[in-house]
Design an enzyme around this catalytic site. Structure first.
Site, mmCIF file in Angstrom:
data_model
loop_
_atom_site.group_PDB
_atom_site.id
_atom_site.type_symbol
_atom_site.label_atom_id
_atom_site.label_comp_id
_atom_site.label_asym_id
_atom_site.label_seq_id
_atom_site.Cartn_x
_atom_site.Cartn_y
_atom_site.Cartn_z
ATOM 1 N N GLU A 436 1.095 4.993 -1.386
ATOM 2 C CA GLU A 436 2.435 5.317 -1.879
ATOM 3 C C GLU A 436 2.884 6.701 -1.409
ATOM 4 O OE1 GLU A 436 2.599 4.691 -6.104
ATOM 5 O OE2 GLU A 436 2.079 2.577 -5.945
ATOM 6 N N GLU A 544 -2.005 -3.352 -4.458
ATOM 7 C CA GLU A 544 -1.991 -2.952 -5.874
ATOM 8 C C GLU A 544 -1.024 -3.870 -6.601
ATOM 9 O OE1 GLU A 544 -2.023 1.297 -6.425
ATOM 10 O OE2 GLU A 544 -0.781 1.140 -8.230
#
Length: 856
Positions: A436, A544
């Site tokens: 991220e 994820e």
């Protein structure tokens, strides 16, 4: 399009698998540490350190500094976990609301004079963070990244036949520097390595199997030989492949000329007939024995644990292992061990993996940093598909003092060290170079790539013909390409990806020029179904997923009402939530989804290679969605103490072949209250529910259902559920109304420990009524006392908002349970744990301590 990666592994494993005979385990252990007869090449360097936390008068790096008043301890050590929780700690609740600071470690040691012609190194598996190491007052170097493993050469500064002093400065005072609990100190193992001047270089072997069939495996062994002497040497290199019994399977001998103060690489090819393949179900491990000889004399022996397997990621059909289509049913894991903090302990990690394996989990994502080597060793021998991850941020910071401060200077060194250290592990199937990261968007640095910048790519596996195509490329895409190229240079056998929380083609890391082998999404729930259309021919993985919010043992009804927290419009959670979330799988974050929705998506889409659920265990820090005093996460399928939440059994019913029948919630409510009863089950056609012997009906799951449910009026007594297949009973479960707390039950996960000063027993503490029923709302304070050869290493209860210390001799039960962790001492004998609480019958449990057999 199909991307195929074929590869094996490295690093020492302690045992082949749990079912191997003791003799085999001992053999594996012995050959992993022996260098030449009667001596150890590498040995633990963890006992008898002195520690001081805080400011000092004087320079603790000096040889003659007086540390006699310092605390004596053994490593690994995490000083933050020993502190009190406070909103005033600069790590904030995201960092666990525990203290950081500046710490010093010192160790005195002797080096025999007969070792004077050898090389002596100290190896650190991890120090959090900003470490500087000194020996006898001489600075050896600094490493800012708290997750990197590193080595220093002690040889030039040693006092042979005399006292030496190693000092380590650890500075974790600049906070916040992490989005989760990091721990502080020398929290991973330290090793002393003693070798001849001619030796296998640090992380100096690379084992790969580019060709594998059921009949034959071709294994390539690359060995880097280091010559720290002043004379050129001709070195004989003998590579021998050993099976789990220590028998020779294949071998090859060759010679290499190594210049003085230089390195040379030798390449061997070993052919293995009828190889035993490493798999999730049977993680078979080989060892490569590398022996170096100079003038016929053996000067070094080095062992590399490895496995033979082949795999590929396919854009249409997902992940294949050894020719078998396999869904990656994985979880994300942070590195803390609950009440033990981040201080590495093999048994604590093994316990976590055992609990996950029993759930059917087959994959671990190391979030969001390099893991402890012990975790990878265990994944090798227990059978997990591992995503090894390097960074949580690149140049764009996420917290004020995080790694972004050091990225430009250190990322190449840290990434290469990770690859060299871990690339021989068969459990690793992919490398992640970022999670991220802010560089997904177009708002960092220059917008496009100049020709000068593009030239950088020539050093990372790019061809000159690429330069015209890359000119005009965004600098963030270039950075991704650089990292991908670095990985492929040192390990061309595995795919590279990033975990991205922005889907679609506009993500700068998804550009073809970035070189990512797999598209990785973190959540992006609405974008996932579009992947085959948006990225045709590119393999895909949910790096994820989920982010469900649950408190073990707490239930918010009606269960079919969905709670999405934190809420929109600046309101984090509604009033009256009391730091509790529902265990019904009806609460999740806005960017995620329920566990059942995530399971449905992965199960019904072949192009999804699998998922890594956020998270396997609760972890310290990031207590979304609540403010302080919440200080631990709610995301786990298992709570911080290691107690499974109810959804654990949903995964078990889907991910395993074992019969499952799990009924919840508890049966202590208000008379006449409507209660939702859920059942997870498998290996059955239907289930029937009874309340005090009266049937509430039979129910079956539909194709996309993962539980069945009844809404009934509460009446004290017994709830029973029966699962049936072909009309025959499979399993029966009962829940009884509990009376007032009356007694304590202690249940230990192991009744015999190794008397090595490290082994652990995890003792579950339950508050029961007089009839032995768990009291589901009990909060009794339990006091512990230990007699004999053990000590209390930590206490916990799974509560994300308890302000009780993890290091103590008492703990309040949370929703009926708490935990005490016993650690063995170094003497054989036994230990007795006593538990008592006011108004309850006390109890005790006895655990044997047996001396470790360390040679055969």
């Amino acid at each position: 399009m199909k991307i195929v990666f074929i590869k094996r592994l490295d690093r020492v494993s302690l045992l082949y698998c749990r079912l191997c005979l003791l003799a085999v385990g001992l053999y594996v252990f012995v050959i992993s540490v022996s260098a030449f007869p009667g001596k150890k090449r590498t040995e633990l360097f963890v006992s008898g350190w002195r520690f001081h936390l805080g400011c000092l008068v004087g320079d603790a790096s000096r040889y003659d500094f007086d540390d006699s008043a310092w605390r004596v301890l053994d490593l690994p050590h995490d000083w933050s976990i020993e502190g009190d929780f406070s909103a005033d700690h600069p790590a904030r609740k995201e960092g666990g609301a525990l203290p950081g600071g500046l710490g010093w470690y010192r160790k005195s040691f002797d080096v025999p004079r007969e070792r004077q012609r050898k090389k002596v190194f100290v190896d650190f598996d991890g120090v959090y963070m900003n470490s500087e190491v000194f020996v006898n007052g001489n600075s050896l170097g600094v490493r800012p990244y708290g997750y990197s493993s590193f080595r220093y050469d002690l040889t030039p500064y040693l006092k042979w036949g005399d006292r030496n002093v190693l000092a380590v400065k650890v500075d974790n005072s600049a906070q916040p520097n992490s989005r989760w609990y990091s721990g502080s100190g020398i929290y991973r193992n330290v090793w002393l390595t003693v070798v001849e001047t001619v030796h296998v270089e640090h992380w100096g072997t690379f084992v790969a199997t580019p060709e594998v069939t059921d009949e034959k495996a071709v294994m390539e062994v690359r060995t880097t030989v280091k010559n720290d002497g002043q004379t050129d040497r001709r070195v004989e290199v003998v590579s021998t492949l050993l099976d789990v019994w220590g028998r020779t399977v294949a071998g090859q001998t060759g010679f290499v000329d190594v210049p003085a103060d230089g390195c040379s690489e030798l390449h061997h090819t070993l052919v293995v007939a009828n190889p035993e393949l490493w798999s999730i179900e049977r993680p078979y491990l080989y060892k490569v024995k590398t022996e170096l000889k100079v003038d016929g004399r053996s000067v070094d022996t080095y062992y590399t644990s490895t496995g033979v397997r082949y795999f590929n990621f396919d854009a249409q059909t997902g992940f294949w292992l050894n020719g078998k289509r396999t869904k990656i049913n994985g979880v994300c894991m942070h590195h803390d061990l609950g009440c033990l903090g981040t201080a590495v302990n093999v048994r604590a990690i093994e316990r976590q993996l055992e609990i996950l394996k029993a759930m059917g989990c087959n994959g671990i994502r190391c979030t969001h940093n390099p893991p402890a080597p012990e975790l990878l060793d265990l994944c090798d021998r227990m059978g997990f598909v591992v995503m090894d991850e390097a960074f949580d941020m690149w140049r764009i910071k996420k917290t004020t003092y995080d790694y972004a401060r050091y990225f430009d200077r250190w990322h190449e060194r840290d990434l290469v060290d990770l690859i060299l250290r871990d690339r021989n592990h068969p459990c690793i199937f992919m490398w992640s170079v970022g999670n991220e990261v802010g560089e997904q968007w177009r708002d960092a640095g220059r917008d496009t790539l100049s020709v000068e910048d593009a030239n950088i790519l020539l050093n990372f596996g790019r061809d000159e013909s690429d330069l015209p195509r890359l000119e005009g490329t965004h600098v963030n895409t270039l950075l991704a390409a650089k990292l991908t190229g670095l990985v492929h240079r040192y390990d061309p056998t595995r795919p590279v990806l990033t975990g991205n929380n922005r889907g679609g083609k506009d993500n700068l890391l998804h550009k073809p020029e970035a070189g990512m082998d797999i598209i990785g999404y973190n959540y992006c729930v609405w974008d996932t179904p579009k992947v085959p259309e948006v990225f045709p021919g590119r393999p895909f993985l949910l790096t994820e997923s989920i982010s469900g919010l649950m408190t073990r043992g707490f239930y918010r009804m009606p269960s079919d009402s969905i709670y999405v927290w934190p809420m929109r419009g600046g309101v984090r959670v509604p009033e009256g939530s009391n730091h509790l979330t529902s265990a019904y799988d009806n609460c999740h974050v806005p960017w995620g989804c329920s566990h059942e929705a995530g399971m449905r998506m992965v199960k019904n889409n072949d192009f999804i290679s699998g998922q890594y659920v956020w998270t396997g265990f609760d972890y310290i820090g990031e207590p979304t969605p609540f403010p302080f005093p919440s200080r631990s996460s709610y995301f786990g399928i298992i709570d911080l103490a290691g107690f499974p939440k109810d959804v654990y059994y949903m995964y078990q019913s889907e991910w395993t072949e074992k019969p499952v029948l799990h009924l919840f919630p508890h049966w202590n409510w208000t008379e006449g209250q409507e209660v939702d009863l859920w059942v997870y089950y498998s290996q059955a056609d239907e289930v029937e529910l009874f309340v005090n012997g009266k049937s509430q009906g039979t129910k079956r799951k539909g194709r996309d259902d993962f539980h069945v449910a009844w809404r009934v009026k509460y009446e004290p007594g017994t709830v029973e559920v029966v699962s049936r297949k072909n009309g025959k009973d499979v399993l029966v479960r009962e829940i009884h109304t509990a009376g007032v707390p009356a007694q304590i039950r202690l249940t230990t996960d192991r009744d015999t420990l190794c008397a090595d000063g490290k082994d652990l027993a995890f003792v579950t503490v339950e508050i029961l009524d007089r009839d032995g029923n768990l009291c589901p709302k009990a909060e009794n304070l339990v006091h512990f006392e230990v007699e004999g050869q053990a000590l209390i290493a930590g206490v916990d209860n799974g509560s994300p908002f308890s302000m009780e210390r993890f290091k103590g001799k008492k703990r309040r039960a949370f929703l009926g349970k708490c935990l005490v962790v016993l650690q063995s001492r170094s003497k054989a004998g036994h230990a007795i744990l006593k538990a008592k609480s006011e108004g309850l019958d006390g109890t005790r449990v006895k655990i044997e301590m047996k001396k470790v057999v360390d040679n055969i």
